[in-house]
Design a protein around this motif. Structure first.
Motif, mmCIF file in Angstrom:
data_model
loop_
_atom_site.group_PDB
_atom_site.id
_atom_site.type_symbol
_atom_site.label_atom_id
_atom_site.label_comp_id
_atom_site.label_asym_id
_atom_site.label_seq_id
_atom_site.Cartn_x
_atom_site.Cartn_y
_atom_site.Cartn_z
ATOM 1 N N LEU A 200 0.885 -1.180 0.000
ATOM 2 C CA LEU A 200 0.000 0.000 0.000
ATOM 3 C C LEU A 200 0.916 1.222 0.000
ATOM 4 C CD1 LEU A 200 -2.604 -1.207 2.657
ATOM 5 C CD2 LEU A 200 -3.103 -0.717 0.245
ATOM 6 N N LEU A 201 1.016 1.890 -1.170
ATOM 7 C CA LEU A 201 1.977 2.969 -1.371
ATOM 8 C C LEU A 201 1.259 4.312 -1.332
ATOM 9 C CD1 LEU A 201 4.849 3.945 -2.169
ATOM 10 C CD2 LEU A 201 4.159 3.609 -4.554
ATOM 11 N N TYR A 202 1.837 5.251 -0.508
ATOM 12 C CA TYR A 202 1.230 6.583 -0.396
ATOM 13 C C TYR A 202 2.326 7.629 -0.510
ATOM 14 C CZ TYR A 202 -1.252 10.613 1.470
ATOM 15 O OH TYR A 202 -1.820 11.859 1.641
ATOM 16 N N VAL A 305 -3.857 6.119 -2.721
ATOM 17 C CA VAL A 305 -3.118 4.986 -2.191
ATOM 18 C C VAL A 305 -3.057 3.927 -3.289
ATOM 19 C CG1 VAL A 305 -3.005 3.190 -0.433
ATOM 20 C CG2 VAL A 305 -3.841 5.474 0.170
ATOM 21 N N TYR A 306 -1.836 3.527 -3.663
ATOM 22 C CA TYR A 306 -1.634 2.560 -4.734
ATOM 23 C C TYR A 306 -1.431 1.175 -4.134
ATOM 24 C CZ TYR A 306 -0.756 6.836 -7.381
ATOM 25 O OH TYR A 306 -0.860 8.093 -7.938
ATOM 26 N N PHE A 307 -2.245 0.246 -4.565
ATOM 27 C CA PHE A 307 -2.185 -1.123 -4.066
ATOM 28 C C PHE A 307 -1.549 -2.010 -5.127
ATOM 29 C CE2 PHE A 307 -4.622 -5.143 -2.807
ATOM 30 C CZ PHE A 307 -3.739 -5.443 -1.782
ATOM 31 N N HIS A 308 -0.410 -2.646 -4.787
ATOM 32 C CA HIS A 308 0.336 -3.501 -5.723
ATOM 33 C C HIS A 308 0.214 -4.959 -5.301
ATOM 34 C CE1 HIS A 308 2.223 0.481 -5.972
ATOM 35 N NE2 HIS A 308 2.567 0.168 -7.211
ATOM 36 N N ASP A 309 0.260 -5.846 -6.314
ATOM 37 C CA ASP A 309 0.248 -7.277 -6.000
ATOM 38 C C ASP A 309 1.662 -7.758 -5.686
ATOM 39 O OD1 ASP A 309 1.562 -7.514 -8.416
ATOM 40 O OD2 ASP A 309 -0.204 -8.225 -9.503
ATOM 41 N N GLU A 310 1.821 -9.061 -5.488
ATOM 42 C CA GLU A 310 3.114 -9.610 -5.069
ATOM 43 C C GLU A 310 4.167 -9.538 -6.162
ATOM 44 O OE1 GLU A 310 0.674 -13.086 -6.652
ATOM 45 O OE2 GLU A 310 0.378 -11.248 -5.482
ATOM 46 N N THR A 311 3.748 -9.301 -7.408
ATOM 47 C CA THR A 311 4.714 -9.158 -8.498
ATOM 48 C C THR A 311 5.130 -7.710 -8.727
ATOM 49 O OG1 THR A 311 3.005 -8.934 -10.202
ATOM 50 C CG2 THR A 311 3.703 -11.170 -9.628
#
Length: 341
Positions: A200-202, A305-311
């Motif tokens: 979760l990137l902010y 808020v940017y939500f990224h997966d495991e890749t």
């Protein structure tokens, strides 16, 4: 007397022939023979008159003259030149049809249509094979890489379709990319450092009076809720804060700032060029605002808020209007999503 009459008759016949020839009445040599046939009855008549009226039977009538028929045939004659019938019999012995016929044209049209159809089918088959190699590759494919992220495609019974994910058919936005910053201990951190983790990137800054602290607290609540309701998922998530004000957000300032928020946060900063390059990849708007005489200022920036997966690929984006419960629901949905093919 008889000889005298015969001479007169010959002289008369000669004058008649000359007159007829001068007037153009005789068209063929055979006409002379026809005229000569008229002399016999004339001579016979003269002989009867000299003999004192003999009782012999009258001579037969002369045959009909062919002069009129000959003239009529010349008048109404038709040429057969160019018809292929030199005898004028009406039958040439040649076909009246030309070299191109309607059945032949039909066969040519069918052959041409078949060739065009085969070309189109073969072309589509080759394009599909080539496209399949591209879209199914590890890097994937995008119709517009500047706007939409690359996606892998799979072949179904309906054709090639993008690999199903939570974004649906529209595909992922082309957001993110490689980056490198430093953490609070001064260690180099890149996007590869979080492979295998959902993040979760902010983007914010430590001197933000209200918006940034509010968003940071909201993410802390999301983490606490996941800890209670989905502990397995909570262990796979890492919240990250990136400072967009590296000129004032030193490592010491960020350490003090981190004490007020959830302990799972990772705080990152870097040189202004590094921060700007990363913000550009995420399409983050930032600009100085309300700068005072003593040099203090605020920073206007995007609140996402940017939500990224495991890749490391973008999985979703959460805006300021979303509540913690809404974010929790989206996070669980994305992390437990199972494609149907």
């Amino acid at each position: 007397n008889r000889h005298c009459h015969i001479r007169r008759i010959k002289l008369l016949n000669t004058m008649m022939l000359r007159t007829a020839a001068s007037r153009g009445m005789i068209r063929k040599l055979g006409s002379a023979a026809t005229i000569c046939q008229t002399r016999v009855p004339i001579v016979a008549t003269c002989a009867r008159s000299n003999s004192g009226g003999s009782s012999s039977a009258p001579p037969p009538p002369p045959p009909p003259s062919n002069a009129g028929a000959a003239a009529s045939s010349v008048k109404y004659a038709k040429t057969t030149a160019g018809t292929g019938d030199p005898e004028g019999s009406g039958s040439t012995g040649f076909s009246t049809r030309g070299p191109v016929t309607w059945p032949a044209l039909g066969l040519v049209a069918i052959a041409a249509a078949s060739a065009v159809s085969y070309y189109k089918i073969e072309r589509e088959r080759r394009l599909e094979n080539a496209m399949g190699k591209i879209v199914s590759s590890e890097s994937g494919w995008s119709p517009n890489p500047e706007l939409l992220a690359r996606r892998q495609y799979v072949r179904t019974k309906w054709g090639w379709f993008p690999k199903e994910d939570a974004f649906g058919g529209a595909g992922k936005p082309a957001i993110g990319g490689p980056w490198s910053l430093v953490d609070l201990d001064g260690n180099l951190v890149t996007n590869e450092s979080f492979k295998g983790k959902w993040t979760l990137l902010y983007f914010g800054f430590a001197r933000c009076p209200d918006i940034c602290p509010s968003e940071m607290v909201k993410i802390g609540k999301v983490m606490d809720t996941l800890e209670k309701e989905h502990p397995k998922l909570r262990g796979q998530i890492q919240p990250i804060f990136v400072s967009i004000d590296p000129a004032r957000d030193s490592l010491k300032a960020l350490r003090d700032y981190a004490k007020d928020f959830h302990p799972s946060y990772v705080f990152l900063t870097g040189a202004p060029q590094q921060v700007q390059a990363m913000a550009k990849k995420y399409r983050v708007y930032m600009s100085k605002a309300d700068e005072t005489e003593d040099g203090d200022y605020l920073v206007d920036h995007s609140i996402v808020v940017y939500f990224h997966d495991e890749t490391g690929d973008i999985a979703d984006c959460f805006t300021q209007s979303m509540r913690p419960s809404d974010i929790v629901e989206k996070v669980v949905e994305r992390m437990t999503f199972v494609p149907s093919y």
